[in-house]
Design an enzyme around this catalytic site. Sequence first.
Site, PDB file in Angstrom:
ATOM      1  N   ASP A 177       0.873  -1.167   0.000  1.00 32.52           N
ATOM      2  CA  ASP A 177       0.000   0.000   0.000  1.00 32.52           C
ATOM      3  C   ASP A 177       0.915   1.223   0.000  1.00 32.52           C
ATOM      4  O   ASP A 177       2.137   1.096  -0.156  1.00 32.52           O
ATOM      5  CB  ASP A 177      -0.976  -0.026   1.185  1.00 32.52           C
ATOM      6  N   HIS A 178       0.332   2.403   0.174  1.00 37.62           N
ATOM      7  CA  HIS A 178       1.122   3.631   0.149  1.00 37.62           C
ATOM      8  C   HIS A 178       2.174   3.666   1.261  1.00 37.62           C
ATOM      9  O   HIS A 178       3.284   4.137   1.056  1.00 37.62           O
ATOM     10  CB  HIS A 178       0.204   4.859   0.242  1.00 37.62           C
ATOM     11  N   CYS A 213       2.655  -3.438   4.089  1.00 35.18           N
ATOM     12  CA  CYS A 213       1.834  -2.283   4.460  1.00 35.18           C
ATOM     13  C   CYS A 213       2.422  -1.703   5.744  1.00 35.18           C
ATOM     14  O   CYS A 213       3.456  -2.166   6.220  1.00 35.18           O
ATOM     15  CB  CYS A 213       0.355  -2.643   4.606  1.00 35.18           C
ATOM     16  N   GLY A 214       1.788  -0.698   6.290  1.00 31.51           N
ATOM     17  CA  GLY A 214       2.343  -0.020   7.455  1.00 31.51           C
ATOM     18  C   GLY A 214       2.608  -0.945   8.624  1.00 31.51           C
ATOM     19  O   GLY A 214       3.722  -1.028   9.134  1.00 31.51           O
ATOM     20  N   GLY A 243       1.599  -4.371   8.538  1.00 35.89           N
ATOM     21  CA  GLY A 243       1.630  -5.745   8.067  1.00 35.89           C
ATOM     22  C   GLY A 243       0.345  -6.497   8.358  1.00 35.89           C
ATOM     23  O   GLY A 243       0.093  -7.551   7.778  1.00 35.89           O
ATOM     24  N   GLY A 251      -2.974  -5.550   7.925  1.00 38.09           N
ATOM     25  CA  GLY A 251      -3.979  -5.487   6.862  1.00 38.09           C
ATOM     26  C   GLY A 251      -3.664  -6.426   5.714  1.00 38.09           C
ATOM     27  O   GLY A 251      -4.527  -7.191   5.261  1.00 38.09           O
ATOM     28  N   HIS A 253       7.991 -24.613   9.252  1.00 34.47           N
ATOM     29  CA  HIS A 253       6.889 -25.263   9.958  1.00 34.47           C
ATOM     30  C   HIS A 253       5.523 -25.022   9.330  1.00 34.47           C
ATOM     31  O   HIS A 253       4.617 -25.845   9.503  1.00 34.47           O
ATOM     32  CB  HIS A 253       6.840 -24.789  11.413  1.00 34.47           C
ATOM     33  N   ARG A 263       6.112 -33.955  10.339  1.00 33.92           N
ATOM     34  CA  ARG A 263       4.999 -33.702  11.254  1.00 33.92           C
ATOM     35  C   ARG A 263       4.281 -32.397  10.931  1.00 33.92           C
ATOM     36  O   ARG A 263       3.118 -32.228  11.257  1.00 33.92           O
ATOM     37  CB  ARG A 263       5.485 -33.694  12.704  1.00 33.92           C
ATOM     38  N   ARG A 285      -0.224 -30.736   9.613  1.00 32.66           N
ATOM     39  CA  ARG A 285      -0.829 -29.489  10.112  1.00 32.66           C
ATOM     40  C   ARG A 285      -1.198 -28.575   8.947  1.00 32.66           C
ATOM     41  O   ARG A 285      -2.275 -27.974   8.947  1.00 32.66           O
ATOM     42  CB  ARG A 285       0.127 -28.811  11.082  1.00 32.66           C
TER      43      ARG A 285
END
Length: 146
Positions: free
Chosen positions: A8-9, A63-64, A66, A68, A96, A130, A134
Amino acid sequence: MKIAIASDHAGYTLKEAIKTALPELEFVDYGTHSEESMDYPDTGSKAAQAVADGTCSKGVLICGSGIGMSIVANKIRGIRAALCSTTDIARLSRMHNDANILVLAARFTAAHYAIDILKAWLDTDFEGGRHQKRVDKISKIEGVKP
């Protein structure tokens, strides 16, 4: 390997710094292309979709905070986006969780750290074992075949 990248900006300057510092990587830039205010879902969703559909192998969203971009990316089926603030967290997200998108917080991560985080993330493989069961469970929740 094609890497989707978007911001983003608030993340624009860091996005451009990463592209400049790592010219050996093949980035596909989904925007934004200035510091003019815009809505992060517009660029983040396009880059995440490119990873999900196989146009790009991995992605980087910025983004600012992270947060969003993390939320947007993880709405796309098949995406496992990880907001990483250290090289250790970046490595673990690959080892993982088989994260296929790295998310960076431009307002909290200096460019030289972000570049180190990205390098560590790209240099780390998924361990499987393993951890595979997950990741398969996450895919099942999404309705995606593992």
